[in-house]
Design a protein around this motif. Sequence first.
Motif, PDB file in Angstrom:
ATOM      1  N   ASN A 150       0.855  -1.183   0.000  1.00  0.00           N
ATOM      2  CA  ASN A 150       0.000   0.000   0.000  1.00  0.00           C
ATOM      3  C   ASN A 150       0.892   1.235   0.000  1.00  0.00           C
ATOM      4  OD1 ASN A 150      -2.598   1.135  -0.074  1.00  0.00           O
ATOM      5  ND2 ASN A 150      -2.512   1.626   2.102  1.00  0.00           N
ATOM      6  N   ARG A 230     -13.582   3.613  -4.168  1.00  0.00           N
ATOM      7  CA  ARG A 230     -12.722   3.977  -5.276  1.00  0.00           C
ATOM      8  C   ARG A 230     -11.325   4.292  -4.746  1.00  0.00           C
ATOM      9  NH1 ARG A 230     -16.036   6.301  -9.606  1.00  0.00           N
ATOM     10  NH2 ARG A 230     -17.618   4.689  -9.938  1.00  0.00           N
ATOM     11  N   SER A 231     -10.300   3.845  -5.465  1.00  0.00           N
ATOM     12  CA  SER A 231      -8.929   4.168  -5.089  1.00  0.00           C
ATOM     13  C   SER A 231      -8.666   5.644  -5.354  1.00  0.00           C
ATOM     14  CB  SER A 231      -7.935   3.327  -5.888  1.00  0.00           C
ATOM     15  OG  SER A 231      -8.114   1.958  -5.606  1.00  0.00           O
ATOM     16  N   ASP A 243     -14.540   0.195  -7.927  1.00  0.00           N
ATOM     17  CA  ASP A 243     -14.500   0.117  -6.468  1.00  0.00           C
ATOM     18  C   ASP A 243     -13.535  -0.993  -6.055  1.00  0.00           C
ATOM     19  OD1 ASP A 243     -16.319   2.132  -6.235  1.00  0.00           O
ATOM     20  OD2 ASP A 243     -18.052   0.803  -6.169  1.00  0.00           O
ATOM     21  N   SER A 244     -12.227  -0.739  -6.199  1.00  0.00           N
ATOM     22  CA  SER A 244     -11.232  -1.783  -5.937  1.00  0.00           C
ATOM     23  C   SER A 244     -10.531  -1.625  -4.596  1.00  0.00           C
ATOM     24  CB  SER A 244     -10.185  -1.816  -7.054  1.00  0.00           C
ATOM     25  OG  SER A 244      -9.522  -0.572  -7.137  1.00  0.00           O
ATOM     26  N   ALA A 245     -10.513  -0.396  -4.047  1.00  0.00           N
ATOM     27  CA  ALA A 245      -9.855  -0.195  -2.753  1.00  0.00           C
ATOM     28  C   ALA A 245     -10.655  -0.898  -1.658  1.00  0.00           C
ATOM     29  CB  ALA A 245      -9.733   1.287  -2.449  1.00  0.00           C
ATOM     30  N   ARG A 258      -6.114  -0.414   5.124  1.00  0.00           N
ATOM     31  CA  ARG A 258      -6.641  -0.008   3.817  1.00  0.00           C
ATOM     32  C   ARG A 258      -5.630  -0.369   2.738  1.00  0.00           C
ATOM     33  NH1 ARG A 258      -7.353   4.477   0.232  1.00  0.00           N
ATOM     34  NH2 ARG A 258      -9.549   4.784  -0.326  1.00  0.00           N
ATOM     35  N   GLN A 260      -5.053  -0.286  -1.671  1.00  0.00           N
ATOM     36  CA  GLN A 260      -5.586   0.116  -2.967  1.00  0.00           C
ATOM     37  C   GLN A 260      -4.574  -0.081  -4.095  1.00  0.00           C
ATOM     38  OE1 GLN A 260      -6.328   4.356  -2.356  1.00  0.00           O
ATOM     39  NE2 GLN A 260      -4.314   4.838  -3.205  1.00  0.00           N
ATOM     40  N   GLN A 265     -10.230  -5.935  -6.586  1.00  0.00           N
ATOM     41  CA  GLN A 265     -10.735  -5.855  -5.213  1.00  0.00           C
ATOM     42  C   GLN A 265     -10.317  -7.078  -4.415  1.00  0.00           C
ATOM     43  OE1 GLN A 265     -15.024  -6.415  -3.212  1.00  0.00           O
ATOM     44  NE2 GLN A 265     -15.000  -4.812  -4.780  1.00  0.00           N
ATOM     45  N   ASN A 268      -6.668  -6.784  -3.362  1.00  0.00           N
ATOM     46  CA  ASN A 268      -6.518  -5.790  -2.300  1.00  0.00           C
ATOM     47  C   ASN A 268      -7.027  -6.323  -0.970  1.00  0.00           C
ATOM     48  OD1 ASN A 268      -5.263  -3.652  -3.643  1.00  0.00           O
ATOM     49  ND2 ASN A 268      -7.195  -2.925  -4.506  1.00  0.00           N
TER      50      ASN A 268
END
Length: 362
Positions: A150, A230-231, A243-245, A258, A260, A265, A268
């Motif tokens: 991250n 969202r990242s 919406d991968s984060a 967290r 991202q 997804q 992550n």
Amino acid sequence: MSFFDKLAEVEARYQELEVQLADPDVLAKQNAFQKLAKERAEIEDLVETYRRLKQVLRELEDNAPLLRESDAEMRAMAREEEQRLLTQRTEIEERLKILLLPKDPNDDKNIVLEIRAGTGGEEASLFAADLFRMYSRYAERKRWRVEILNLSESSAGGIKEAVALITAAAGGKVFSELKYESGVHRVQRVPETEAQGRIHTSAATVAVLAEAEEVDVRIEDKDLRIEVMRSGGPGGQSVNTTDSAVQIMHIPTGIIVRCQQEKSQHKNRATAMRILRSKLLEIEREKQETAERDARRAQVKSGDRSEKIRTYNFPQDRITDHRIGLTKHNLSKVMDGDIQEIVDALRTFYQAEALRGESQTL
């Protein structure tokens, strides 16, 4: 149990393991074989060192009659040999005392390295980036692999937060090497944005967490709160449009992780879980260490992250580790990853503290 009794007991166990590992029944059971092989590997260095000590003691015994020879030249040679062997004996015995210390079960693990900018605004984020580069260059020197899990960058090109997995090939001991790097690192220098040349003091925090496997830490699904989003990048721009984060909160401890870095997804989420497991393992390790220190009344410091452990003074080309009073004037080399001397000095210091704690319990 005396020093030599402990050594003899370990050697006897080593001999038992050699017999068991040659047993066809054990060879046929891979899990049992691997468990015994690992136990043997863990004590092999200790046993080999003990056997070297026994050889030196035999040579001292064989040399003793020569000290009483009538020939003066022979006696002189025998005294020189005795001094050589006595020096060897002392060195080997000190090595054995260290090898007999309780082993940190995490020493052989890879690590999750976390670096965060602290007080000092943008200058702190630039220093955090410098620290991340320093550890990355050190990993290169050790032929370790650095995988960024991250990364949150600042608008000035620094790092708000960096999380990386550092792994070694079989036999590498990443946690053993870097476990004393956890803490607050302070920098004193003139920032690039300072027009009047004034020295600023900023800080960044470093956390070294032993990488935890699923078998090390049990996490219940009911204890997790998972969110997807969202990242985002520096200045709030979107890194991607999906919406991968993933953000995971461990409800019992309040820990939030967290991630991202990946566009997936699922990837992550897997990465965030790796970081979370390592954080929970660190909590358990700290609890255990605290309990052991209290029980033994040892004075070994834990490298508490609230302490300012090190200062990097650029105007004076000086780096000081406050825990052990070590000062060096080779800051440019250190920032380029040449930190082995500091790593070794810290290990030696804490081994000496641990030996002192052991002697107080005897």
